[in-house]
Motif scaffolding. Structure first.
Motif, PDB file in Angstrom:
ATOM      1  N   SER A  92       6.693  11.050  -0.350  1.00  0.00           N
ATOM      2  CA  SER A  92       6.047   9.870  -0.918  1.00  0.00           C
ATOM      3  C   SER A  92       5.385   9.068   0.190  1.00  0.00           C
ATOM      4  O   SER A  92       6.013   8.807   1.221  1.00  0.00           O
ATOM      5  CB  SER A  92       7.069   8.992  -1.646  1.00  0.00           C
ATOM      6  OG  SER A  92       7.679   9.698  -2.709  1.00  0.00           O
ATOM      7  N   THR A  94       2.887   5.539   0.844  1.00  0.00           N
ATOM      8  CA  THR A  94       2.242   4.341   0.327  1.00  0.00           C
ATOM      9  C   THR A  94       1.371   3.740   1.419  1.00  0.00           C
ATOM     10  O   THR A  94       1.842   3.499   2.536  1.00  0.00           O
ATOM     11  CB  THR A  94       3.277   3.308  -0.139  1.00  0.00           C
ATOM     12  OG1 THR A  94       4.012   3.842  -1.249  1.00  0.00           O
ATOM     13  CG2 THR A  94       2.582   2.031  -0.591  1.00  0.00           C
ATOM     14  N   THR A  99      -0.567   5.084  -3.595  1.00  0.00           N
ATOM     15  CA  THR A  99       0.785   5.619  -3.521  1.00  0.00           C
ATOM     16  C   THR A  99       0.680   7.083  -3.932  1.00  0.00           C
ATOM     17  O   THR A  99       0.184   7.398  -5.019  1.00  0.00           O
ATOM     18  CB  THR A  99       1.757   4.868  -4.444  1.00  0.00           C
ATOM     19  OG1 THR A  99       1.939   3.543  -3.940  1.00  0.00           O
ATOM     20  CG2 THR A  99       3.109   5.568  -4.473  1.00  0.00           C
ATOM     21  N   PRO A 114      -1.077   1.240  -5.225  1.00  0.00           N
ATOM     22  CA  PRO A 114       0.198   0.639  -4.798  1.00  0.00           C
ATOM     23  C   PRO A 114       0.511  -0.595  -5.615  1.00  0.00           C
ATOM     24  O   PRO A 114      -0.388  -1.326  -6.045  1.00  0.00           O
ATOM     25  CB  PRO A 114      -0.034   0.305  -3.320  1.00  0.00           C
ATOM     26  CG  PRO A 114      -1.515   0.229  -3.163  1.00  0.00           C
ATOM     27  CD  PRO A 114      -2.099   1.186  -4.169  1.00  0.00           C
TER      28      PRO A 114
END
Length: 255
Positions: A92, A94, A99, A114
């Motif tokens: 993951s 961001t 994101t 995001p």
């Protein structure tokens, strides 16, 4: 992908065991001290530049706390508002623009905008809980340079308790511990019932351990969305050659 591990990554991991007996323990239940605890954590990570930490995630049923049903290890890298988390088969990232969640087992790249900072602000979240949920109790325990915030929820809630332990000298997490009800988070066939087998009991414990904090061991390149996809126009994203057999799923309508 481990079921509750994916849940933890989805709801956001930032986010305790009892400290060893030694110096006297200080306990405080006032709201101002709770807010101060959260502000210390928030400020520590907000100011962190090129910070890395190792993570160990584990899940156990509450009636067998020493027997892990799930374990995962990974690494979290952050530079102020940019974050990259790698846990087993899920990555993951961001940034200010995106994101990105890469799920290797399913060959999927989830892409969204995001969330606004206020939506993940721990101070606002806890203030909302304390203001709008009856029966919530908090307790702040200090001992040997560690501070642990315990949040206890009334019966019938998804979470039974959350305990967050930080190093008071740095403001960084050492451990986060959740006691939760697994019903509603898993399918019925995964939860054990009377006369029916299942890996998960109705009540469980999730722990996340943080270790080996260090700074300056990565560069801006780890946050580069060009590793994963190219944008050809509004709503048109294509995976890069490295991820050519992946599907890009747009989770936000304004991309």
């Amino acid at each position: 992908m481990k079921q509750l591990g994916l849940l933890l990554l989805t709801i956001g991991m930032l986010m305790a065991g009892a400290p060893a007996e030694a110096a006297p323990i200080s306990v405080d239940t006032t709201g101002s001290r709770v807010t101060g605890f959260l502000q210390k954590v928030q400020q520590a990570y907000k100011n962190a530049s090129y910070l890395s930490v190792n993570l160990l995630y584990r899940y156990a049923n509450k009636n067998q706390p020493d027997k892990n049903v799930e374990t995962m290890s990974g690494e979290l890298a952050m530079d102020r508002n940019r974050v990259r988390l790698v846990m087993d088969e899920v990555e993951s990232i961001t940034t200010e623009k995106y994101t990105i969640q890469v799920i290797k087992a399913d060959k999927l790249i989830y892409l969204s905008t995001p969330k606004p900072a206020q939506s993940t602000d721990p101070i606002s979240m806890v203030d909302t809980i304390l203001s709008h949920m009856e029966g919530v109790r908090t307790e702040l325990v200090r001992n040997n340079g560690l501070a642990r915030l315990n949040i206890y929820f009334p019966s019938g809630m998804q979470y039974r308790s959350i305990a967050m332990t930080i190093n008071e000298s740095t403001g960084y997490f050492e451990k986060v511990r959740y006691e939760l009800n697994t019903e509603g988070l898993l399918t019925e066939d995964q939860i054990a019932r009377t006369g029916k087998p299942g890996d998960y009991q109705p009540e469980g414990i999730i722990e996340v351990l943080f270790s080996n904090y260090r700074q300056g061991q990565f560069t801006d390149s780890i946050f580069d969305e060009g590793i994963y996809f190219t944008r050809r126009g509004k709503g048109d994203y294509q995976p890069t050659e490295q991820y050519k057999d992946y599907q890009v799923y747009l989770a936000s309508s304004n991309l």
